[in-house]
Design an enzyme around this catalytic site. Structure first.
Site, PDB file in Angstrom:
ATOM      1  N   GLY A 152      -0.311   4.407   0.319  1.00  0.00           N
ATOM      2  CA  GLY A 152      -1.072   5.540   0.858  1.00  0.00           C
ATOM      3  C   GLY A 152      -0.233   6.282   1.894  1.00  0.00           C
ATOM      4  N   PHE A 153      -0.899   7.012   2.783  1.00  0.00           N
ATOM      5  CA  PHE A 153      -0.169   7.793   3.781  1.00  0.00           C
ATOM      6  C   PHE A 153       0.690   6.917   4.687  1.00  0.00           C
ATOM      7  CE2 PHE A 153      -3.489  11.048   2.913  1.00  0.00           C
ATOM      8  CZ  PHE A 153      -2.627  12.076   2.577  1.00  0.00           C
ATOM      9  N   GLY A 154       0.153   5.764   5.100  1.00  0.00           N
ATOM     10  CA  GLY A 154       0.914   4.893   5.974  1.00  0.00           C
ATOM     11  C   GLY A 154       2.130   4.304   5.281  1.00  0.00           C
ATOM     12  N   GLU A 200     -18.203  18.327   2.436  1.00  0.00           N
ATOM     13  CA  GLU A 200     -17.396  18.991   1.412  1.00  0.00           C
ATOM     14  C   GLU A 200     -18.025  18.847   0.031  1.00  0.00           C
ATOM     15  OE1 GLU A 200     -13.095  18.729   3.741  1.00  0.00           O
ATOM     16  OE2 GLU A 200     -13.722  17.095   2.445  1.00  0.00           O
ATOM     17  N   GLY A 248       0.809  -1.207   0.000  1.00  0.00           N
ATOM     18  CA  GLY A 248       0.000   0.000   0.000  1.00  0.00           C
ATOM     19  C   GLY A 248       0.846   1.263   0.000  1.00  0.00           C
ATOM     20  N   VAL A 262      -1.834  -7.484  -4.325  1.00  0.00           N
ATOM     21  CA  VAL A 262      -1.544  -8.508  -3.324  1.00  0.00           C
ATOM     22  C   VAL A 262      -2.824  -9.286  -3.040  1.00  0.00           C
ATOM     23  CG1 VAL A 262      -0.925  -8.876  -0.909  1.00  0.00           C
ATOM     24  CG2 VAL A 262       0.376  -7.261  -2.308  1.00  0.00           C
TER      25      VAL A 262
END
Lengths: 423, 423
Positions: free
Chosen positions: B12-14, B170, B10, B79
Site C-alpha cells: 500500500g502507500f506505506g 463520496e 504490504g 503473510v
C-alpha cells in the site's frame, strides 16, 4: 393500431444491430433480453485476457447503446425457453409475448464431449472468462517467481493454447510478446523470456479458414516470436498439469481453449431441426421454416450460403443478419414481401503480434505491417458507438510505444486457485 | 559485507514508499510481500465502485512500480505471522528472514462485533469490493426495471450508506448523481430519479474530522442532491431487506458499509501491545519498543502524536512513515542515530459530488467548486507514478462533460445473487 411486439434475445452483434435498426420504427415495440448488462466487442476480448485493455473499454451497457431508442426496452434476465406455438418467451422473471422473435444467443465453447476439460482449459467468450484467463496467466508468473523447484517453475512458465484459429493465434502471439517484453524486467528469480508458448492445432495448418500462403506466413511469424506451433495434433486429454497429444505430454499449468464452439444451450430446448453442430437450420430469410415469425441469427444458426456451405460464425454475419431481419420486419409491416438474406463477405483478419497481421478479402491478400494497420483501422471503425474508443486508442498507443500493458491487475479473492468460481 | 535484508509486508502507500526510498541503496536487499499483485490508489476506489473508473486505472502492478529498483524483490503471497525473536516472516510460500521488518498491512472493515452484517453491507477497501458494490448498485436498477410489485421496486431503489466519513459522503453523493443524471434516460419502467439514498451517521454530524462549518456545508450540499442525511443514528441491525435504527426500519436492498475500520488480522498474531482498536502501539520512530528492528506503519499502528492524540488512518501518514522508516534504515546503516518521526499534516479533503468538495488544512477552509478543483489537482498529482493517469483524466473529462459513467459493466457470473463470492 396495437404495436407489434418484437422480442430480441441476446445483446451481441446480431441483437444490438436488430434493435438499433428497429429504433423508433412506428408500430413496433422492442424488448431486448440479455443475461448480461453489456454488449461486448468480442473481437478485442483477447486483449482483455492479455491485460492490454480493461473490460469497460470493450463493453458498453446495452441500455446506453439503445438509450435514445424510445421504443426499445432492455431487460436483464435469462431466457430458459420459447413456446413457439403460444409465441411466448420464458425467462427467469416471467413470460414475454411476441409477434416477432429474433434469437441471437451466440455460441459457447465446445470441448468435443469433454466438458470436464473446461476447468483446466478455459475458453474466451465473455469478460469473466477473459479476466479468468488474465488471472491465470499473471498468476503463473507470480507463482514461478516464488518457486524454488525448477521442474515446477518450468511447468508454470509453459502455456498451451489449443486451437489455431484467429483467437488461438492472437492469444499465442500476445502471450509470447508479454513474456518477452512486458514482463522482461519485472522479475528477479525467473527469466520470463524462458516462457514457452505452445499453439496446438488439430488440422494441417494455422488459421484454417485463410489462404494457405497466409497460414504459412502466420506460422513463421509466430515461430519468430518463439511460439512452438504443432499442427496435425489432436489433444486427447487435458489435466491440471498439462495436455496429452497422442503419446506426447506437454507439462503446463496454464492451458487455454480456442478449439471449438457450439451454439447456445437454448437450441436444445426449441424442438426444431438443427445441424450436426447443434445450430438451428434456418431459411433464406433467417427464419424457422414452420415459424416465419421467428428468426435465428449469427452463430446460433446454420445458414446455407450455397451447396453445403454455411456462413461462418463471425461478427460480420451477425451484424448483417441483425440489420437484415429488422429491415425485413419493417418492410413486412408495410405489406412488402420478404427478400432472401445476402451476405456481403468483407473478408477476415487476424493479428499475430505487435504490428503483424494477416488479412484477406475475396480479392486481396495482405500480411505484415500493412495488414496490421488495416486491422487497426477496421477495429477502430467498428468500435464507433462505443464511448470508450478514444480510451482504447490511447491505451494502444501507450502499449505500443512502451511495450507495456496497462491492465495487469489481478482482481480475485482466491488469486492462486484455478477454480471456475473465481471471485 | 553481507547485505541487510529488509522485508516489507504490504504494497500500500506505506510499503511502496518505503520500497522506493530503499531503491538501489547499497548494502540493502528488499523483499516486498503482498497478497495482491497491485498497489491500489485507495482514495479513488469509490470511483470504481460508482462505475466512473476501471480497476486498472487506479491500480498498478507492484512489480511495475519497483521495476527499476534492482535490489527489490516482489513476492505474491499471504503473510501468516512473524517470529519476532527468530526474525522471520512466515508466509504461505515459506519463511523469509529479515534484519529489518516493515509492516504496512493496512486495515479492514469493522462491523463492531457484527461480522455477519458484511454479507448484506459490503465495505470498500479493495478492488474486488469496489466491483462487488458496483455490481449490487447496477443490478438493483436492473431488477427494479423488471419488477412489477411497487413495494419491491421501492426497496430495490433505496440505498443506505452507513457512516458519513469521507468515503460515505463520496459514495452518497456519487450514488445520487448516478440515479439522477447517468441513469435518467436508460430505463423505461422505472424512474431512477425516484431513487432514495440514505446516509446514516452515528455521530452528530457528517465528516466528523472536519471543521463543523464544512460538515454543515457538506450536509446541505448532500441534501440538495436529495440524499437523506440522518445523524445521531446508530444502526442496530442489518439484514437483507435493509437496516434498523432504533425503532425505525429502512427497507433497502443495497446497504454499503463505510462506518468503521480495524487493523489487519495479523496484529492479533504478533503478541505485542495494541490499543483498544487493535492497532500496534509504536514508538516515536514507528518501531516496536522491544524490537527496534521492526516497524509498523499507517493504520495498522497507533502512533501517538501528542497527549492521547493519535495519527489518523489516512494515506499521507502512511506515505510519510514509509519514507521516514526507509530513510531511518539508510541512516542507521551509516551509523547515525534515529530521529523521531514528524508528521506533516497536509490537510484533508472530501468530494461531495460533481464539482463540489470540502477541504481544510491547518489554516485554510475551502468548500464548493474551488475545493473540488483543489481535490482534482491533488489527486492528479498523487496519481503520478501511475501510468494510467492520463486515461483517468480522459475518463473524468468525459464523465464530467456527458454526465456519463464509462464503466457501467457488471462482470459477474451470478449477477443477481448478493453472495460474497463474486467473480
Amino acid at each position: 393500431m396495437e404495436k407489434k411486439q418484437v422480442v430480441i434475445v441476446g445483446g451481441g452483434f446480431g441483437g444490438i444491430n436488430a434493435a438499433r435498426e428497429l429504433s423508433d420504427v412506428k408500430g413496433v415495440h422492442v424488448t431486448l433480453i440479455d443475461k448480461r448488462n453489456h454488449h461486448l466487442f468480442q473481437p478485442l476480448l483477447y486483449q482483455v485476457a492479455m491485460a492490454a485493455l480493461s473490460p469497460a473499454e470493450i463493453a458498453a451497457p446495452i441500455r446506453s447503446v439503445v438509450r435514445h431508442s424510445g421504443n426499445v426496452d432492455v431487460l436483464l434476465g435469462t431466457v430458459t425457453g420459447v413456446d413457439l406455438n403460444a409465441r411466448k418467451v420464458k425467462a427467469d422473471f416471467g413470460e414475454v409475448s411476441y409477434d416477432y422473435l429474433i434469437m441471437a444467443c451466440g455460441s459457447t465453447h465446445s470441448y468435443f464431449g469433454h466438458d470436464e476439460w473446461e476447468e483446466n482449459a478455459p475458453g474466451l467468450k465473455s469478460l469473466e472468462e477473459a479476466l479468468e484467463i488474465r488471472r491465470r496467466v499473471l498468476t503463473a508468473f507470480e507463482l514461478a517467481e516464488r518457486e524454488h523447484d525448477p521442474v515446477v517453475q518450468e511447468e508454470l512458465l509453459t502455456f498451451v493454447i489449443v486451437g489455431a484459429g484467429p483467437t488461438g493465434v492472437e492469444l499465442a502471439g500476445a502471450l509470447s510478446e508479454i513474456s518477452h517484453y512486458t514482463m522482461g524486467h519485472d522479475f528477479r528469480n525467473i527469466d520470463p523470456r524462458r516462457t514457452r508458448v505452445y499453439l496446438i492445432e488439430g488440422g494441417p495448418r494455422v488459421l484454417p479458414p485463410f489462404d494457405p500462403r497466409l497460414s504459412e506466413y502466420a506460422q513463421k511469424a509466430l515461430e519468430k516470436l518463439d511460439v512452438i506451433v504443432k499442427t496435425n495434433s489432436i489433444v486427447t486429454k487435458v489435466h491440471e498439469h498439462g495436455v496429452v497429444i497422442g503419446n506426447e505430454e506437454i507439462r503446463a499449468r496454464t492451458v487455454l481453449w480456442a478449439a471449438g464452439v457450439q451454439p447456445a444451450e437454448i437450441n436444445k430446448t426449441l424442438g426444431v431441426a438443427t445441424d450436426r453442430g447443434g445450430r438451428v437450420i434456418v431459411e433464406r430469410d433467417c427464419s424457422l421454416s414452420a415459424h416465419p415469425e421467428v428468426f435465428v441469427l449469427g452463430d446460433q444458426a446454420a445458414f446455407e450460403a450455397g451447396a453445403g456451405k454455411y456462413l461462418p460464425g463471425v461478427a460480420t454475419v451477425a451484424i448483417q443478419q441483425g440489420r437484415y431481419v429488422a429491415s425485413l420486419i419493417r418492410q413486412e409491416l408495410k405489406g412488402k414481401e420478404r427478400k432472401p438474406f445476402q451476405y456481403w463477405d468483407k473478408g477476415s483478419m487476424a493479428t499475430i503480434g505487435r504490428a503483424l497481421a494477416v488479412a484477406q478479402t475475396r480479392r486481396i491478400r495482405m500480411k505484415g505491417f500493412f495488414a496490421w494497420i488495416g486491422w487497426l483501422l477496421v477495429h477502430i471503425y467498428y468500435l464507433i458507438g462505443f464511448e470508450n474508443r478514444m480510451v482504447v486508442l490511447f491505451q494502444w498507443a501507450y502499449n505500443y510505444l512502451t511495450m507495456g500493458r496497462g491492465a495487469r491487475i489481478i482482481t480475485n479473492r482466491d488469486w492462486h486457485s484455478h477454480t471456475k468460481k473465481n471471485s
